[in-house]
Design a protein around this motif. Structure first.
Motif: not given
Length: 357
Positions: A140, A135-137, A48-52, A80-81
């Motif tokens: 936000d 995949t998609k984060p 994932f580009s972001d898994s916050t 990346q995550s």
């Protein structure tokens, strides 16, 4: 004794049954609350580009049904995550499956949603990682809600929660229709429109205030500079000010001691002054009359002392007698006084007054 044994055996049986039922109910409750899944599982990895917000133990769902959970999250390629998760073998993850991180609720909990993509329908190998292209984060919400700040300022907390939830659902593709979002937005805009006059007056008044401040920019700047100089002067003179405060404190102590010494006499004087004022009030008419004739008397006294620091008196009449011997008449002694001055009027300062005998 046998009856006692039978009773004990019965109680023991009931106790065992109760413990078993309780244990089963507790276990079932733990399974339901913990949302545990049983069965063999397959482990996959996805980039994932972001898994916050995604944490270990979060759900993995297919069509809303929990089929696994997140096992771990690590950094991949510095920015990346890499998320490791397991899925029940009965659930199929294909080579075209897409993994999307979605919001579970407004508190911020998230989960991974697996959906069937377009393309190869073969099973995803466990030794291959789902690439970032599939995949998609998560959305936000910070950026999204910051754009809605002016809108949220006019809403109640309940309306904000409702609108926020619908926005998330629509953007994640889980909302029924966009019409619900539009209806909420229309309600908000209608509320703002009904307050258009108030908002317009507020902006007009604010504009007048800012115009007045701008027209007096010089005075405002001068005031700020003078205030700065005043504060700087207080800072420079802080030692003197503190010293004067010490002196004032000492003076207050000494004054207190002085007042303490004179207090008994002062209290007595005030009491006697009250008696004097009472007497004056009782003789009010007489005092008023004396005050009225006092200027006349002072004028006469002043006339008698006009030639120096002494009083001049003119004797108009004097009589006397000397007793010589018993049986003989008294010897009269005449005084040749009087004359025209005793009877004439004396003009002084434009007022005619007769000299007292």
């Amino acid at each position: 004794m046998k009856l006692l044994d039978k009773k004990t055996a019965g109680d023991t049986t009931r106790l065992v049954v109760f413990m078993v039922v309780t244990a089963l109910a507790t276990g079932l409750l733990v399974v339901v609350i913990g949302n545990f899944t049983f069965g063999s599982k397959t482990t996959y990895k996805a980039i994932f580009s972001d898994s916050t917000g995604l944490v270990k133990g979060d759900d993995v769902r297919i069509a809303g049904v929990r089929v696994g959970k997140v096992k771990g999250i690590e950094v991949h390629d510095r920015n990346q995550s890499e998320v490791t998760f397991d899925v029940l073998k009965t659930s199929t993850v294909t080579r075209s499956s897409e993994a999307v991180i979605k919001y579970r609720n407004l508190v911020g909990q998230r989960y991974i949603s697996l959906s069937e993509g377009v393309g190869d329908t073969g099973r995803q190998p466990t030794d291959q990682t789902i690439p970032m292209s599939r995949t998609k984060p998560a959305l936000d919400l910070t950026v999204l809600f910051n754009g809605f700040k002016p809108l949220f300022a006019a809403l109640t907390p309940a309306d904000i929660n409702k609108l926020s939830y619908e926005v998330i659902q629509v953007f994640q593709g889980e909302g029924d229709t966009v019409s619900q979002l539009l209806a909420s937005t229309a309600s908000v805009t209608q509320t703002l429109a009904s307050r258009d006059k108030v908002i317009g007056e507020l902006i007009t008044n604010l504009n007048d205030v800012l115009t007045t401040v701008a027209n007096r920019d010089g005075e405002l700047t001068s005031l700020i500079l003078r205030l700065k100089e005043f504060i700087g002067g207080l800072k420079d003179d802080r030692q003197a000010i503190l010293g004067s405060l010490d002196g004032i404190s000492s003076l207050a102590v000494q004054t207190s001691d002085l007042v303490t010494d004179v207090r008994p006499g002062l209290v007595q004087d005030i009491k006697q002054l009250r008696r004097v004022t009472g007497n004056i009030n009782a003789q009010g008419a007489s005092v008023d009359k004396q005050l009225q004739i006092l200027p006349i008397k002072l004028r006469k006294i002043g006339r008698t002392a006009i030639y120096g620091s002494f009083f001049n008196f003119y004797l108009c009449q004097l009589s006397g007698s000397v007793k010589l011997v018993d049986g003989l008449p008294d010897l009269k002694i005449p005084f040749p006084g009087g004359g025209q001055r005793c009877n004439a009027s004396v003009l002084t300062g434009g007022n005619a007054e007769r000299t007292a005998n």
